[in-house]
Scaffold this motif. Sequence first.
Motif, mmCIF file in Angstrom:
data_model
loop_
_atom_site.group_PDB
_atom_site.id
_atom_site.type_symbol
_atom_site.label_atom_id
_atom_site.label_comp_id
_atom_site.label_asym_id
_atom_site.label_seq_id
_atom_site.Cartn_x
_atom_site.Cartn_y
_atom_site.Cartn_z
ATOM 1 N N ARG A 169 10.857 -2.349 30.320
ATOM 2 C CA ARG A 169 10.137 -1.080 30.229
ATOM 3 C C ARG A 169 10.798 0.021 31.046
ATOM 4 O O ARG A 169 10.577 1.207 30.776
ATOM 5 C CB ARG A 169 8.687 -1.266 30.693
ATOM 6 C CG ARG A 169 7.842 -2.155 29.803
ATOM 7 C CD ARG A 169 6.497 -2.426 30.451
ATOM 8 N NE ARG A 169 6.624 -3.234 31.660
ATOM 9 C CZ ARG A 169 5.634 -3.445 32.526
ATOM 10 N NH1 ARG A 169 4.447 -2.883 32.327
ATOM 11 N NH2 ARG A 169 5.816 -4.209 33.583
ATOM 12 N N SER A 198 6.603 1.911 34.977
ATOM 13 C CA SER A 198 6.567 1.820 33.514
ATOM 14 C C SER A 198 5.725 2.922 32.899
ATOM 15 O O SER A 198 6.020 3.395 31.797
ATOM 16 C CB SER A 198 6.039 0.443 33.089
ATOM 17 O OG SER A 198 4.655 0.316 33.355
ATOM 18 N N ARG A 255 7.214 5.569 30.293
ATOM 19 C CA ARG A 255 6.590 5.787 28.980
ATOM 20 C C ARG A 255 6.362 7.281 28.755
ATOM 21 O O ARG A 255 6.542 7.782 27.640
ATOM 22 C CB ARG A 255 5.273 5.032 28.913
ATOM 23 C CG ARG A 255 4.530 5.185 27.593
ATOM 24 C CD ARG A 255 3.280 4.331 27.576
ATOM 25 N NE ARG A 255 2.560 4.461 26.320
ATOM 26 C CZ ARG A 255 1.476 3.761 26.012
ATOM 27 N NH1 ARG A 255 1.002 2.879 26.879
ATOM 28 N NH2 ARG A 255 0.859 3.934 24.854
#
Length: 433
Positions: free
Chosen positions: A91, A117, A121
């Motif tokens: 990730r 993460s 994102r």
Amino acid sequence: MCSPNGGAPVHSDGVRWRTLAAVTLAVLALTAGIGALAASVPAPDPSAAANDTAPPSGTVPYASAHAAGYTGENVSVGIVDVTGFDADDPRIARQVEAARSFGGGTEGAGHGTAAASVVARAAPDANLSLATFDTPEGYRQAMAWLVRRDVDVILSPVSFYGTPDDGTAGVSEAAARATEAGVTVVAPAGNLAAGHWEGAYRDVENGTLRFAGGYRNELVGDAPRATLWLSWDDPDERYTVELYRETTEGSRLVAVSQPYPGDGTPNARIVARVGDGSYFAVVRGPRNATNTTLELTSPTHELGYARPQGSVVAPATAPGVFAVGAYNRSMGIVAPYSSRGPTADGRPGVDAVARARWPTPDGSFVGSSAAAAYAAGSAALVLDADPGRSPAAVKRALTETAADTAAPGRDPAAGHGRIRPWRAVRYAANATG
């Protein structure tokens, strides 16, 4: 738990990861001998957490910003955490540019990796610099290292208990220095709303403080270890907190707080294993009232007599830092556990709230740390849209476009309201245009 280098205790401020209550890492930290570190915070209300579900498959909160070309390109984000990071986690691996340890890194690295993460994102083209620490001195060194790396945003998803909440704690000053250097610093307000009491040592009988309804402040929760902090504002006075267990034969003393001299702040703490049964805290001090302000906090349990007001924790208490509370999306309210302002020196305390639950491969990442990570990712997108923005201008883009969660205007629980990343990005892009 005494820090080998001195200084106040530090805690990861996400409530859950890997579906375990966050208190688990407190036990790991103690058994691993990581000094004053405990990676725990009070678990949120279970029903509220369960209702705050992840978005439907394929729905991404940042989709509009990404579709418009704002992905955090040429933006660098530093993340400083006590649990360490798994830099090979898929990730975040592609975005990790540097990693350095200033001590610490408890088993699992779950909290730091989860926070990173969420940022990745939000800003999939941002560069990540990861710093691990385990003492206040290590925190200061980590913050200075990230500033030297010329990062644009620092996410600091940790809480320091037993320190002044007026921005004068050493860790708060380190965060404030970073903002003065031009870095947007984002920190969680904390998860102490239900585990915080503050008041004057006024209603006293024979050296025992009386709370609103009695001398016993009940501990609520089933964590296997109880942590209590008592702090006050007069270094010439001495106060203690005692932990008792109620048994069929009466009350039994479990532990008495000990002074914590490492941070130069008048305070005392208890860390004790607890089992089934009822537990309560009693605060003692001078025989007669002094009117000294006391603050009793528990990062592991709720308090029967709690005062959510003033529960924001360092480094979110630092001037200039973007303090983020936890928001329950499905219920449309500030999470009950999310810390509230104001600060001791009269500032509002909370700047905004954000989504506080993110799915992970093996559980959920829940709490004001998750909310702060969401805000840090949003800040990276704002800087992608307008690279020249100062920390104050980034904060303005995020707060001016926030959605009120209750009555119009700023309030101690929600600040300016719920962060809306795409609106903040458009605000910044329009200002640039």
